[in-house]
Write an enzyme that holds these catalytic residues in place. Structure first.
Site, PDB file in Angstrom:
ATOM      1  N   CYS A 133       1.093  -1.166  -0.131  1.00  0.00           N
ATOM      2  CA  CYS A 133      -0.140  -0.052   0.102  1.00  0.00           C
ATOM      3  C   CYS A 133       0.947   1.098   0.010  1.00  0.00           C
ATOM      4  O   CYS A 133       1.861   1.470   0.797  1.00  0.00           O
ATOM      5  CB  CYS A 133      -1.043  -0.033   1.260  1.00  0.00           C
ATOM      6  SG  CYS A 133      -1.946   1.323   1.486  1.00  0.00           S
ATOM      7  N   CYS A 146     -11.375  -7.828  -9.309  1.00  0.00           N
ATOM      8  CA  CYS A 146     -10.781  -6.886 -10.086  1.00  0.00           C
ATOM      9  C   CYS A 146      -9.513  -6.327  -9.635  1.00  0.00           C
ATOM     10  O   CYS A 146      -9.093  -6.589  -8.289  1.00  0.00           O
ATOM     11  CB  CYS A 146     -11.836  -5.772 -10.342  1.00  0.00           C
ATOM     12  SG  CYS A 146     -12.163  -4.677  -8.954  1.00  0.00           S
ATOM     13  N   CYS A 151      -7.172  -0.862   0.853  1.00  0.00           N
ATOM     14  CA  CYS A 151      -6.382  -1.179   1.817  1.00  0.00           C
ATOM     15  C   CYS A 151      -7.296  -1.118   3.099  1.00  0.00           C
ATOM     16  O   CYS A 151      -8.086  -0.204   3.141  1.00  0.00           O
ATOM     17  CB  CYS A 151      -5.268  -0.465   1.908  1.00  0.00           C
ATOM     18  SG  CYS A 151      -3.921  -1.060   3.128  1.00  0.00           S
TER      19      CYS A 151
END
Length: 196
Positions: A133, A146, A151
């Site tokens: 992240c 997808c 996060c």
């Protein structure tokens, strides 16, 4: 993690840690308390003690600055903090044991080598195609769906390239998902002719 619910069918009462002490061993009680504490601290507030024998979880707000303020002039600017469990001094900015008489920049210049544990994690992340992240640096694994990731800290980004999503829209030109992966997961081997 939330507080566990009563296991009796139809009962929605929450079980407190105190009531669990009657039937759980001390080791599991300690583990439960740790998990509840971990879940209660927002991701951006979590701090772990950098000393391997400790690794205590703390929130930024509970870290004692008092000892550091008394011991080091300007410590609140330098980042010196004291672990609430082992009482070891560490740098909250660098996430390492305290680097006395050295700024964070000087420490990073003198210690450019990444710790062995971090190298192992980075190698594992590369091997498994994990993403980090861009906001909180947590590792994320894509298992299905997808490429749009959210996060646990709330940061949204494209798993394929790492680009941040803004205003609920992608900022990259990556496809929404990997067609090859969907086909392989459902049918096994993939051939370009399978698309048409």
């Amino acid at each position: 993690m939330s507080v566990p619910k009563c296991p009796h069918e139809g009962c929605k009462s929450e079980l407190g840690v105190e009531s669990c002490k009657k039937f759980l061993p001390p080791m599991l009680i300690e583990m439960l308390q740790g998990r509840i504490k971990e879940a209660s601290i927002p991701v951006t507030e979590k701090v772990y003690c950098p000393y391997p024998r400790c690794s205590a979880l703390m929130s930024r707000s509970e870290i004692s600055e008092e000892y550091a303020k008394n011991a080091f002039v300007g410590s609140e600017r330098s980042g010196a903090r004291k672990c609430i469990k082992c009482h070891g001094l560490f740098c909250i900015n660098c996430k390492v044991p305290w680097h006395n008489a050295m700024t964070c920049s000087d420490y990073k210049i003198l210690n450019p080598n990444i710790p062995a544990e971090d190298l192992k994690l980075n190698s594992l992340a590369t091997k498994n195609k994990w993403r980090q992240c861009g906001k909180c640096n947590n590792m994320i694994e894509h298992t299905e769906g997808c490429w749009h990731m959210t996060c646990i800290c709330g940061h949204e980004f494209c798993y394929n390239c790492g680009a941040e999503r803004k205003n609920n829209r992608p900022t990259c030109s990556c496809p929404a998902w990997d067609v090859r992966r969907i086909w392989f997961d459902n049918h096994g081997d993939f051939d370009d002719d399978d698309l048409f």
